[in-house]
Every structure is written in C-alpha cells, then in structure tokens.
Scaffold this motif. Structure first.
Motif, PDB file in Angstrom:
ATOM      1  N   MET A   1       7.025   1.944   7.621  1.00 33.44           N
ATOM      2  CA  MET A   1       6.535   3.161   6.972  1.00 33.44           C
ATOM      3  C   MET A   1       5.102   3.410   7.424  1.00 33.44           C
ATOM      4  O   MET A   1       4.165   2.840   6.880  1.00 33.44           O
ATOM      5  N   PRO A   2       4.958   4.241   8.461  1.00 32.50           N
ATOM      6  CA  PRO A   2       3.627   4.461   9.027  1.00 32.50           C
ATOM      7  C   PRO A   2       2.637   4.930   7.960  1.00 32.50           C
ATOM      8  O   PRO A   2       2.958   5.788   7.150  1.00 32.50           O
ATOM      9  N   GLN A   3       1.473   4.317   7.975  1.00 28.39           N
ATOM     10  CA  GLN A   3       0.466   4.637   6.961  1.00 28.39           C
ATOM     11  C   GLN A   3      -0.904   4.303   7.515  1.00 28.39           C
ATOM     12  O   GLN A   3      -1.097   3.240   8.100  1.00 28.39           O
TER      13      GLN A   3
ATOM     14  N   GLN B   1       0.829  -1.209   0.000  1.00 29.91           N
ATOM     15  CA  GLN B   1       0.000   0.000   0.000  1.00 29.91           C
ATOM     16  C   GLN B   1       0.861   1.256   0.000  1.00 29.91           C
ATOM     17  O   GLN B   1       0.405   2.353  -0.311  1.00 29.91           O
ATOM     18  N   GLN B   2       2.127   1.091   0.385  1.00 31.23           N
ATOM     19  CA  GLN B   2       3.050   2.223   0.402  1.00 31.23           C
ATOM     20  C   GLN B   2       3.378   2.729  -1.002  1.00 31.23           C
ATOM     21  O   GLN B   2       3.737   3.897  -1.175  1.00 31.23           O
TER      22      GLN B   2
ATOM     23  N   ALA C   1     -10.207   8.826   2.053  1.00 23.50           N
ATOM     24  CA  ALA C   1      -9.911  10.148   1.466  1.00 23.50           C
ATOM     25  C   ALA C   1      -9.999  10.099  -0.058  1.00 23.50           C
ATOM     26  O   ALA C   1     -10.304  11.098  -0.702  1.00 23.50           O
ATOM     27  N   SER C   2      -9.735   8.920  -0.634  1.00 21.82           N
ATOM     28  CA  SER C   2      -9.842   8.786  -2.093  1.00 21.82           C
ATOM     29  C   SER C   2     -11.267   8.528  -2.563  1.00 21.82           C
ATOM     30  O   SER C   2     -11.516   8.467  -3.764  1.00 21.82           O
TER      31      SER C   2
ATOM     32  N   SER D   1      -2.076   4.650  -4.923  1.00 19.21           N
ATOM     33  CA  SER D   1      -2.910   5.848  -4.713  1.00 19.21           C
ATOM     34  C   SER D   1      -3.451   6.358  -6.047  1.00 19.21           C
ATOM     35  O   SER D   1      -4.570   6.862  -6.126  1.00 19.21           O
ATOM     36  N   GLU D   2      -2.672   6.200  -7.095  1.00 15.32           N
ATOM     37  CA  GLU D   2      -3.156   6.605  -8.419  1.00 15.32           C
ATOM     38  C   GLU D   2      -4.340   5.733  -8.838  1.00 15.32           C
ATOM     39  O   GLU D   2      -5.356   6.228  -9.338  1.00 15.32           O
TER      40      GLU D   2
ATOM     41  N   ASP E   1      -7.844   5.366   6.256  1.00 11.62           N
ATOM     42  CA  ASP E   1      -8.112   6.782   5.992  1.00 11.62           C
ATOM     43  C   ASP E   1      -7.718   7.177   4.572  1.00 11.62           C
ATOM     44  O   ASP E   1      -8.375   8.007   3.943  1.00 11.62           O
ATOM     45  N   GLU E   2      -6.637   6.601   4.081  1.00  6.51           N
ATOM     46  CA  GLU E   2      -6.223   6.944   2.718  1.00  6.51           C
ATOM     47  C   GLU E   2      -7.265   6.507   1.694  1.00  6.51           C
ATOM     48  O   GLU E   2      -7.581   7.250   0.760  1.00  6.51           O
TER      49      GLU E   2
ATOM     50  N   ARG F   1      -6.361   4.078  -6.940  1.00 10.46           N
ATOM     51  CA  ARG F   1      -7.542   4.388  -6.113  1.00 10.46           C
ATOM     52  C   ARG F   1      -8.348   5.521  -6.713  1.00 10.46           C
ATOM     53  O   ARG F   1      -9.568   5.451  -6.799  1.00 10.46           O
ATOM     54  N   ARG F   2      -7.649   6.580  -7.110  1.00 10.04           N
ATOM     55  CA  ARG F   2      -8.354   7.746  -7.665  1.00 10.04           C
ATOM     56  C   ARG F   2      -9.039   7.409  -8.970  1.00 10.04           C
ATOM     57  O   ARG F   2     -10.171   7.807  -9.231  1.00 10.04           O
TER      58      ARG F   2
ATOM     59  N   GLY G   1       3.257   4.384  -4.391  1.00  9.86           N
ATOM     60  CA  GLY G   1       2.457   5.503  -4.880  1.00  9.86           C
ATOM     61  C   GLY G   1       1.457   5.112  -5.947  1.00  9.86           C
ATOM     62  O   GLY G   1       0.367   5.677  -6.036  1.00  9.86           O
TER      63      GLY G   1
END
Lengths: 632, 632
Positions: free
Chosen positions: B193-195, B154-155, B203-204, B160-161, B199-200, B163-164, B157
């Motif tokens: 690597m705190p995550q 999940q770390q 947020a998406s 995150s792309e 919430d992520e 997800r959006r 990047g």
C-alpha cells in the motif's frame, strides 16, 4: 461526455433556485434536517447529475455512472436534484421527507431511485466510491464514479485509507468533490480540527483542482479537466453553507436546523419562489405507507460452485486452508463469460487467511488493501452491488470487531459480501486476548441481514464456502486457526461426505442420543470427544452441529424439547453465543428445559488452544465431568 | 533528561546483542511470535528505556515517562528490553513467552511491569500516546510520552486522526517513532500500500527527523533534538527487519515466524551468544499459573458526586440535557485540589450530546476531537488510566458501533472511561436507520468489563451519571434523544425522588403486580402506559425497570418465577436486548416461564419515534393488545 452549453448552464442556475426552495420547504415541513450543507452542495449535485451518464431511464443499467454522496445528511439537496431530474416526483420528496415509512429518510438510502449508496455515518462514501470504481475496472465497464463529501468528514481516518487505495489501484475513473464550506456542526473546521485537506490529498498522490463550488461553469470545466487526468482527482470546491439565502449564509446553526415557517417565507421571497407549504402539509397528511418501496434493487448473480471436495478422515487440515482451496477454484471457474466474477480483498493477511493462492494464481482478482480494514470492508461491500461477488477474508477481530459498523452499513446496503474470518474463538494461535474474536456470533447477531455459518470441519467448510458464493447476500463464514479432524460418523466415514450438500439452517445430528449437546465450528470435534467420554459413563448424549446459529432447525429442536436439560459447548463468549440463542428458543417456547452453557467467561490467555481450554474449564474432559455432574 | 555517555552507548550496544538472543530464544521456544520486527525495533527500545524517566522503581509513579508500543507483536523486543532493564526476570519472559496463563502474552499487555498499554490491533498506539500526553498536560505533570509504531500500521486511518489531534492540542511532550523497515507481512510496504509517511506527517503539521534506527547515538541525538521542538515530532527510523542475524535480515517471512532450533543455534553463534535453550525448556515445564499476576494496576479515584437534582413530575426534559447539567457540575466540583479531575471528549456533537455547557464554561476540561471517533475512543480511554476520569459523549452509532473494537480494547486495558451515548434506540430524531443504535446492549454485552446503565428518566439519569463518575471502571450510559416524562409512583410523586440513590444491578418495581413487564430507558414511561391500559382490562401487570441490564437483580426475578409468562418491551433489536438476557436467566434456571419479547425486528424507518413505533407494532396500545391476547 456531455459538454454543457451556455443555455444549459443558465437552465441549471435556474434549477438550483428551485432546488433551494425544495430543500427549505422539506426541512421546515419535517421540522428537522440539514438545509445548510444541502445548499452548499446543490450546484455541484445539479451539474454532475446533468453531465454524468445517469438518468431515470438507465439508473439500473450496469453502465450508468455512479454518484455517491458521502455526507448523506445533505439528503434534501440530493432529493431535490434527483426529483428535479425526474427520478421521482419532487412533490413527494418534499411532502414525505423524514416521515416514518417514507423512502425519503433523513440520510439518503439505496431504495431511492438514483441513490447508489446508503450513507449518513460520515467518512464512508469515498470507500464506497472506490469499490464502485474498482468494479468498473474489473468488469471492463465504461462507467465513471463521482463522490461528494463534506469537509468536516475529511477528518475521518477511513478517508485517508480510501485515498491511498484509489492511488494504488489507479482509480482514474473516480472524481471526488469536497464541499469546502469550512463549517461543521461545532463551528469552523480549522478550529474544530485543523487539517490541510489539499496537502493531505497531494501527499496521498491525488491531483487536486480548486474551484468555486457555486459556479456551474467552473464545476463543469473541472470535471472535463479531471477526466483527462490519469489518476484520482479531488475537486476542492469552495462553497458557502446556506448559500442563496442571505440570512443563512455561513451560519453553522443551519448545518442541522431547519427554518421556522416565518423564516421560510422570507427565504422563499428572497429566492423569488412561491410559498406553497400548505399544499405539502396536506399531502403529508395523506401519506400511505408502502413497504415494497423500501426494497433495494439487486443484480442477479450466476455463480458456478465448482466441484465439492471431500477430505478423508485420515486428513487433518485447517478449515482456512480448505477455504483457500475452494476460493481459488471458485475464482477461476467464475471467470467464465456468463458467470458472476468473484473478487477477493485482503488486509495484509493473505498468507494467514489463505487467500495467498488467489493472489498468486489470479492476481487480477485479488485486491491487497493493506492494513486498512475500515476502508476495505466498505469498498468490498460497495464493489459487490455492481454485479460481482466480493470475498473479504481477515482475522475475526479485524473483519468483525474493528469493522463492525462498516459491516452494519453493508448490511443496510444489502450488499453481496462474503466475510470470511479465520482466527475466531480461542483458536488464534498464541496471539492472546486482543486477537481472540470470541464475540463473532454476539456481534453479528445484531445485524438483521447477515447470515452466519460456522463450519465444523474441512468438508463442511468446503460446501459452506461454495454455498455462500452462489447465494446473493451478506454472509459471515467463521473459522478457527488450527487443524481440525474430519468429523466422522459412528462408522468412521466422513460425516460430511461426497453426497453432502450444505443447507443453511440445518442442525446435523452427529451422534444421536437423548440429552443434547449443541456445538459447532472447531469445538464440534471436542464435543464428539465429550460424547465418547460420557458414553462410557452411561450418559445417552446427542451431539448436534449448529453450523447456522442464526437460523434454528426447529424440527431437530422439537425432538429434544422433552429432554429436561440441554448443553451448549463453544469457545465463544458464554453470554452471547449459541447458548444465548438457544436460551431464547427455550424461553420463548416456555418449554422448561434447563440450559447449561459451556463457554468463555472472561478475556482469556495467550497460548495453545488446548492448553487454554484446560485453564478455563473448557477441555472435553472438564466439560464431560460437568455434564455428568449436572445429570446426577 | 539523561545525556548518554560514550560508555553508556557502548553498553547499550552490548545489551542489544543480548536482547536479540532473548528475542530469538523466546520465539523459538514458543514456536511462534514475531522476531523480525522485534530485532528492527530493539535498538530504539533500549535507547529510549535508558533515556526516559521510567524504571523498575518508579513505574507506578504518576510522573514517570510513558512508553507506548503500538506494534504490540514486537513483544519479544519489549520483554527483552524491560527484562534487561530489571522490570522483571528476563529468564521468565524467555521461558514463559506465549505460554497459556503467563503474563508474557503474544502481544504486550498492561499487567506486565513497564507496559503502559495493551496493543496488538494495529494503528491504536498513537491515539493512546496522545491520551497519555494530554493527561500529562491536563494534570500539569512533567512526564513525556514516547510512542513506537510499525511502518505498515501507518496505513490505518486512525493514525491520521491521532496525528491531527496531537497537533491541535500541541502535544509537544510526545515523541513518536516509526520503525521503518519497509516490510509488512505481505512484503514491501510500498507495494502492499504505497504511502509517503514523511509527507503525511508533515502535511499534518508534525516535525519529522530521519535517522538510522540501529545507531544508538543517532537515536539518542534525535530524542535530544525532538525535546527542543515545540510540537509533536516523528522520528522516522530506517531499520532492517531481522537486524543482527545475516540470514534473517530484510526477510519478511520473519515478521511472524520464529527460527527452528537449528537456525537458532546458527543465529546465536553469529551473535556470539551461548545456546542455553535447554535451560528455558526446563523452566517452561515448571511454569505455575498465578491469576493474580494478571491484575492491572489502578490509580485510586476520588470523585465528588455533587448535589443530586430531583426534577418534578411537571418537568418534561431529555435525559441528555440532564446529563449535560450533571456533567457540568461534576467537572466543576472536581476541579478541587484533592479530587480526580474529570475531562470530557467530543466528536463534533457537543450541542446534541449536551456537553456544550462544559465546552463553554470549563473549556480547559473539554477536548474537541472532531469527526474522529476511533482516535477519540482510544485517546479518552488512555487518558483515563493516568489518574483522570474521561467522559466520551457521542451518538450511539459512533460511540458504540463505529468504535466497537476501540471500546473492546479499552475494556481489556481496564480504563476508567465513561461512554455516554445519546440517540440510542429508535429515538434518534428522524435520522433514520443508519443512526438508530438498536444494538447497544447486544454489542456491549460481548465485553466483560463494561457496565451498562440505561436510565429511564431525568432523575435516574442524574443519579446514574454521578454514580458512574465516582466508580472506577468502564461504563456505558445510554439514552435516547427525546424528552421523557419524569417517572411517577402511583401517587404521582417522582419515583426517583430526593432520597433515591442509584444502585447498580437493582431492578425497580415501578408498578407492582403479578405478571411482569420488563422495560428500561425511554420505553419505561411507555411501559407505564401499557400498565394503565391493561389494568383497565383486568390484567394484573407489574412494570419493572431494568436499568442495569448486565447485572440482574435476582431477588426481584425470584419473586416472578412463578408467573407463567414474562414480557419485555424495548426499542432495541429484539434478538439481542434485555429480552435475550432474561431468556438466559429463564433457560439457565429451567423455570419454565414463557417469554414474550416486544422489540425491534428489522432495520427501521426515519421519522418521529411514536410514529415509527406505530408502524412497527411497538406503540403502548399495540403492546397492551398483544399482552391481553397472550394472556387469553
């Protein structure tokens, strides 16, 4: 930190009008460039260049504040802010913008005084800012780091990686800005790719302040406030693309399009500025190219290389283990006061790439960045331009393939990064083709600055690591996963013994003979096996170790020019490895040698290396047979 | 959708014990592999393979559900789940795991029945799942997509792309799982690597359900619930690494380490299973390599190539504009019922890469992915294996350099992706070195499957685009930014006229003569200029267009073997472009030709291409002078 007076704020407001004029003139004159974002960022640029501890007098000093601009296409804004602050003659920036040979390139680059990082490929700047902020903390330096970003580039995944890293390492000396004009090339950001920027930063653990990015007092106040917050702060600045010229405002077309001369005239009138474009046109005609202006400033490095270790021929050890020993020693020795500190970056593979000893014994020099290779490559590179040596150790497919563009940008930035990749070639354990980095030479050969070393055995690895540590610049040291024997001379002594010193670009004659077999890395001991086999069949083979494939040892090659046939042997893509480099030498010299390349001809299998080599015709026995056949 | 009965749940619970045994046996037998994560994911794998519409009978049918496993190192878990569900003989998976030549590789690969996507490089799976979910929506197919991921990845990047993207395109046919065992190789994820994963995702814009990932009823219920939610859903499943064997639980060492035989025996006892390792040892010895087992299933494509357009010699047009015209027509024509649909992906550059016409006229075939190149490359590739043709158009530095590893993985996945890059070479406008993709041949040459076409003018571009659209497989079509003249024959007619058909691998003799000058792309018209200049000086030059640099036209090359000198001319890194490819030909054939390469020798400048060429000695005049000098 300077607190801005009312008078200073007024002065900045005036300056921002001048800068808007600069931005418009240079883009119109060049006939291209990005005025829209420059005009939405300019008030922040001016405020930060005013408040931050950076000036034409100190911009090479270690303790200056660093200002990174991630959306490097706002170069007109950056050049106008720097020029108006005396970093160089603003007239030159206006006149020579985007002119071939000028330093005022389309995207900001490090040779421009005051520019800290070459950007333009979006989403990289926050990682660079993290690297610089980390360097400050590591060095105990007092400087702070400001990072400007566009809003569109927040979509890049690498930004989310950098956000997490900043929180993990508590980079409270870092203040980031997002120029939130809500437009990207294709239109409104919330239509192009909906994203809740504020919530994402908060979810990552950042503090977020929201301001009007055109109000200098608000910008300054936000900075004062951010300085008091003990974690990374994002200043989310609402702005207007094309701000200051009525007919440009909020028009995404001006992201990447200049005004024509008529429009420029109208815009300058609206700004209350003189239209002196003709003057710059004349200047542009007179431009004189000066190569030396493109040189990038470097901090000197002073690295103690410690005590080279010779492993005996009774030892069978993996090169990565040797690297682990050497880097641990180097980190320790260079903690001494007058030495350049060495820091080590990891992406969740320390146990495999053997930096775990550093992690355990010198935790303060070890940065664990998680599975975030894009961020880590840039962060490690950026840290290294601040009087540090960065080592980034990873598997080949992650440290090279996954981060190829990041390494390219490090190369352009002239960083002092040592990329150490283990698990290259077929020798990756049984992880299979997705993990077989059989393109490390072929990929890196595209980069002009990187030096590549592929050591053959523990003794050469030990020396190569020490050598790369002390030389400024970007290096790749590549090695496989498995244990390899110590290369011995014909008398059975370590070939790379006590008196061996690594020389970049030297080809070593491991076995002398008439017909050369070129090899390197973990294939070299197999090449010696080939030698043993064919020698028994009367073939007079020479075995040559090309540990620096990008710099050929012409003296040795000349010796073999009269051999009608050359062989190469590598567990690399046969099209792009050492064979291809030697083919260039042969063809460019027209020497008529016939080259026979043994290498990997397709994506390969998952299994033990020796077993795979048998399947794909690369075992020493198969290669020996082919050599004999070719000589008939 | 199947609703699981109590009896079925019991059955799955029993099966999960068997699978744990399989996982442990195969990793111990292979002496490597990843048991820990396999055992934390296995209950979810079994539940989803039970509920989803995929079986040994329908796994090649378009309407099957897709199951993507992003953390491909949990291959033992996947193989056991598939084997126990009858996709293949489970005994073979256990016996041949990680054995060179077997399909049961260290990371899951597409040739294994039931495996939809080759993974292993982390953080890619969600993008692939998005591509498949998008394909379902585009095709009006009924299938759903399940995506399994690790928590450590999940770390990355790219996640995150993805997800959006999933939210923007409302991929409510997508259900993702995170195997939340809280351990990655280096230890606890919150230390590495705190995550805040939950919430992520929120947020998406995702819905998040939290469950116990070892409770089959909870897993099934979460799926039923997710199906009712009209947006992408993450099932965050708390699990235990090494679950089921007391001494393995919550030990990160078992992420990537198998049990030894003694430990295996104890583990099997605890699971209540027989230790039949000897049987598999015997089987492993008998393994027979079968190359054909490695073939990947393809859907047939039927693309109508439309009406090739000939541009007259009075036209000066950019190749990217021609691409824009051709792709718009191709998209439209192939909307016809029996044709394979063509979809187009963009990363916020449609106006520059000229897919904006598709965006306007056929918006439903146009996917705007924002500045998220890593995600987009994988998403476009994955979409294309579902009976679609994907075009991904971008600048060279983004579509190749930034996404090099993603394209490598597409290549390994045998996708049907057409990467069209504009702004390659020096011809990128005035954007400068960060945007100059002068390594597109050098980078892509490392990939075995990609075909590369560099068309020289509008007419060749038009034909090349149509050709690539209809041929299954991965193509790169590369072009510069500027307008280029239509290449004319000696009589002034379009060289690539009405009757021209693009042939992959054909070298065209643009001007005949004795001494060959090889060129391509936007340098070809400059090569013709060179011809004109040197012809006046009595040099009998031939100008050859090598539009398919990876497949050489041996017939043409043979013709020039007796010429003592060859020249190449390209705005590509001189070390890794066409020159290097021809050097290979010369050296491998031992033909004694001397090769003189004209190309780019260092990172270049920001400016107009012709101006830059003058600065770096690549103007037609400079090249002509050098040729004459070399022939003296």
């Amino acid at each position: 930190m300077k607190i801005l007076s009312e008078a200073e704020i007024k002065e900045l407001e005036k300056m921002s009008v001048l800068c808007r004029g600069d931005i418009l003139k240079m883009t119109t004159l060049a006939g291209s460039g990005h005025p829209g974002g420059s005009m939405s960022s300019i008030d922040m640029y001016l405020t930060v260049y005013k408040i931050a501890n950076i000036s034409p007098d100190n911009y090479k000093e270690l303790n200056r504040d660093r200002i990174i601009v991630s959306h490097g296409h706002t170069s007109p804004g950056v050049y106008s802010a720097l020029g108006r602050n005396g970093f160089f003659d603003i007239d030159e920036a206006i006149a020579y913008f985007r002119l071939a040979g000028s330093i005022f390139e389309g995207h900001i680059e490090r040779m421009v005084p005051g520019v800290e990082w070459t950007t333009g490929n979006l989403g990289q700047g926050l990682s660079a800012a993290c690297g610089m902020a980390l360097a400050a903390k590591h060095l105990g330096a007092e400087y702070g780091v400001y990072c400007f970003m566009g809003d569109g580039e927040q979509q890049k995944g690498q930004v989310s990686e950098a956000r997490r890293f900043a929180v993990k390492y508590n980079l409270d000396n870092l203040i980031a800005f997002v120029d939130y004009n809500k437009l990207q090339i294709s239109g409104n950001i919330s239509e192009v790719m909906p994203q809740n920027i504020k919530d994402e930063y908060i979810a990552s653990g950042w503090a977020v302040l929201e301001i009007d990015g055109h109000n200098i007092k608000e910008i300054a106040d936000a900075i004062y406030q951010a300085k008091k917050i003990a974690r990374p702060v994002l200043i989310l600045a609402k702005t207007v693309m094309g701000k200051g010229v009525s007919f440009m405002e909020n028009k995404e077309v001006y992201h990447g399009k200049p005004l024509n001369e008529e429009q420029l005239d109208a815009a300058l009138k609206e700004l209350g500025l003189e239209n002196d474009l003709e003057k710059y046109k004349e200047m542009r005609k007179q431009f004189v190219f000066d190569e030396s202006a493109h040189e990038i400033f470097r901090y000197e490095v002073a690295v103690d290389t410690g005590f080279p270790k010779t492993y005996g021929t009774d030892v069978s050890m993996d090169n990565r283990g040797v690297f682990g020993n050497a880097i641990t020693e180097l980190v320790q020795i260079n903690m001494a006061e007058n030495n350049t500190p060495i820091i080590v970056f990891d992406c969740d593979l320390a146990g495999s790439v053997k930096t775990d000893k550093v992690a355990k014994e010198f935790a303060e020099n070890f940065y664990e960045a998680g599975i975030q290779e894009h961020h880590t490559a840039v962060c490690a590179g950026a840290a290294s331009v601040n009087g540090l040596v960065s080592f980034f150790a990873d598997f080949g497919v992650f440290g090279i393939d996954e981060t190829y563009n990041q390494q390219r940008l490090n190369d352009i930035n002239d960083t002092n990064l040592k990329v150490v990749t283990t698990h290259v070639g077929i020798d990756v354990g049984e992880d299979g083709k997705t993990h077989q980095c059989i393109d490390y030479i072929g990929a890196m050969r595209n980069l002009y600055g990187f030096k590549v070393i592929v050591p053959a055995d523990p003794n050469q690895t030990d020396r190569a690591v020490r050598y790369a540590a002390k030389e400024y610049g970007n290096f790749l040291i590549a090695m496989g996963r498995s244990k390899v024997p110590v290369i011995a001379d014909k008398e059975g002594r370590p070939y790379y013994g006590d008196d061996y010193e690594f020389k970049y670009g030297k080809i070593d004659v491991i076995r002398d003979g008439e017909i050369p077999l070129f090899s390197y890395g973990s294939m070299l001991h197999r090449a010696v096996k080939v030698y043993d086999i064919v020698s028994n069949q009367g073939v007079n083979l020479a075995v040559l170790n090309v540990s620096s494939p990008f710099k050929l040892d012409l003296e040795v090659l000349e010796r073999f020019k009269d051999s009608k046939i050359w062989f190469t042997y590598e567990d690399h893509n046969v099209n792009t490895g050492l064979g291809s480099i030697l083919a260039d030498f042969i063809a460019e010299n027209g020497c008529g040698v016939k080259l026979v390349k043994f290498g990997v001809k397709g994506y390969s299998y998952s299994g033990k290396p020796d077993h795979i080599f048998e399947l794909i015709g690369l075992s020493p026995e198969a290669v020996a047979a082919e050599i004999v056949k070719n000589l008939k």
